[in-house]
Write an enzyme that holds these catalytic residues in place. Structure first.
Site, PDB file in Angstrom:
ATOM      1  N   ASP A  10       0.862  -1.186   0.000  1.00 26.67           N
ATOM      2  CA  ASP A  10       0.000   0.000   0.000  1.00 26.67           C
ATOM      3  C   ASP A  10       0.898   1.235   0.000  1.00 26.67           C
ATOM      4  OD1 ASP A  10      -2.024   1.812   0.213  1.00 26.67           O
ATOM      5  OD2 ASP A  10      -2.894   0.987   2.043  1.00 26.67           O
ATOM      6  N   ASP A 104      -2.793   2.554  -6.010  1.00 23.68           N
ATOM      7  CA  ASP A 104      -1.800   2.619  -4.941  1.00 23.68           C
ATOM      8  C   ASP A 104      -1.714   1.374  -4.067  1.00 23.68           C
ATOM      9  OD1 ASP A 104      -4.248   2.985  -3.790  1.00 23.68           O
ATOM     10  OD2 ASP A 104      -3.670   4.682  -2.542  1.00 23.68           O
ATOM     11  N   GLU A 105      -2.403   0.298  -4.438  1.00 25.24           N
ATOM     12  CA  GLU A 105      -2.261  -0.915  -3.632  1.00 25.24           C
ATOM     13  C   GLU A 105      -2.482  -2.159  -4.479  1.00 25.24           C
ATOM     14  OE1 GLU A 105      -5.223  -1.691  -0.593  1.00 25.24           O
ATOM     15  OE2 GLU A 105      -6.558  -0.189  -1.468  1.00 25.24           O
TER      16      GLU A 105
END
Length: 364
Positions: A10, A104-105
């Site tokens: 993350d 983003d993850e």
């Protein structure tokens, strides 16, 4: 049977961190990605801003009240997408079993990995170090034997965290976990859990599967498994799009039916365009309404026929709207999404239901 080795990566305050990286004068200052005008919403907040209570999805006006010195910068989605691709290039040097959840993850299955590294935690350390050195960004990582625990672990020591949950630690770890930290438990579900006397993982584990299904539907089985450290879902390298949606934040709150219907028409028209562009076919329509106080509800209905054009979608959207009491609660946002593609159609066709399962990302 050998345990799987799953990593959840993350990127910490991703959008805001990219802006601070690219604009040195913003480093160390409270920053929000978004627009500062009256109807603006915070898309992302730096950790400096979070110390004042600023959070993503918060109205810009509230964010400025909490942090008067907050700096707003407009989002640069193409830049964020480019940086995300660079992060994934690093991932691919270790495994091709990568399941992105957003820009983003992502989950990585490193049970078998390209580098022949024995310990998943060593891979997580290497990835974090490379992201820092090559991209000047910071990521948190969670390592465990399934997706649920890996994601929980990545949240545990943010920012720049690294947490491993071993099989022999899982039950005790989960027992202490606040119910709000369980994947898929949002504010609405958390409140219902509290009313049932469920505040942590231990209390959730004491519930029978029958009781959880009765209270939460099919997702109750997932909660039952999570409380026992069980999550058999694989890391899916190719994620099948399961919904497409769009939503409009209104210039001003509305509560007059004629105005709501006009806005609903605009949202439905845009949704049809997206469905046709993506050649997506589904038969469940979901209406999302966010009120002036930021509370929100969703209503959903499944049809036998596929929802592919305005003639089918708009009447159904109007029917869903009848279930919403908005005359005394002005509307701030209207959204529509189509889901349940082809063979995944649920057997409960044409049945009204309130959606409480909060994984949906509206096709973003």
């Amino acid at each position: 049977m050998n345990e799987r080795k799953i990593i959840h990566i993350d990127m910490d305050a991703f959008y805001a961190s990219v802006e601070q990286r690219d604009h040195p004068e913003l480093r160390g200052k409270p920053l929000a990605v978004g627009h500062a005008e009256e109807r603006g919403v915070v898309a992302a907040a730096s950790y400096e801003a979070r110390r004042y209570g600023v959070r993503s999805a918060m109205s810009s006006q509230k964010a400025k009240r909490l942090c008067p010195q907050l700096i707003f910068v407009p989002g640069r989605m193409e830049v964020y997408k480019s940086v995300s691709r660079q992060v994934h290039e690093i991932f691919h040097e270790y495994t091709d079993l990568i399941e992105p959840l957003s820009l983003d993850e992502a989950f990585l299955d490193v049970t078998e990995n390209k580098q022949g590294i024995l310990l998943a935690v060593d891979i997580a350390k290497a990835i974090k170090q490379r992201i820092r050195e090559e991209l000047s960004l910071v990521a948190s990582a969670g390592v465990s034997y399934n997706k649920f625990l890996a994601k929980i672990a990545s949240d545990f020591r943010k920012p720049d965290g690294l947490c491993t949950i071993h099989p022999d630690q899982a039950i005790d770890f989960i027992a202490r976990l606040p119910i709000e930290s369980f994947w898929g438990v949002g504010p609405v579900t958390a409140r219902k859990m509290h009313l049932l006397g469920i505040h942590n993982g231990l209390q959730l584990r004491e519930c029978s599967s029958e009781m959880l299904v009765r209270q939460f539907g099919k997702v109750g089985l997932l909660y039952y498994d999570f409380a026992r450290g069980v999550d058999l879902r694989p890391v899916e390298a190719v994620r099948i799009r399961k919904s497409i949606g769009c939503e409009h934040t209104l210039e001003k709150d509305i509560h007059v039916r004629s105005s709501v219907i006009i806005e609903l028409y605009h949202v439905a028209t845009e949704l049809v365009e997206r469905l046709q562009q993506k050649e997506f076919r589904g038969n469940t329509l979901t209406l999302k309404i966010k009120f002036h106080d930021f509370s929100q509800i969703t209503r959903s209905m499944t049809q036998a026929q596929e929802l592919t054009n305005l003639e089918r979608i708009l009447p159904l959207a109007k029917q869903l709207l009848k279930e919403v009491e908005y005359e005394q609660h002005p509307i701030r946002l209207i959204g529509l999404s189509v889901s349940n593609p082809r063979e995944e159609a649920d057997e409960h066709r044409g049945v009204w239901e309130q959606l409480s399962f909060e994984f949906s990302d509206w096709g973003k």
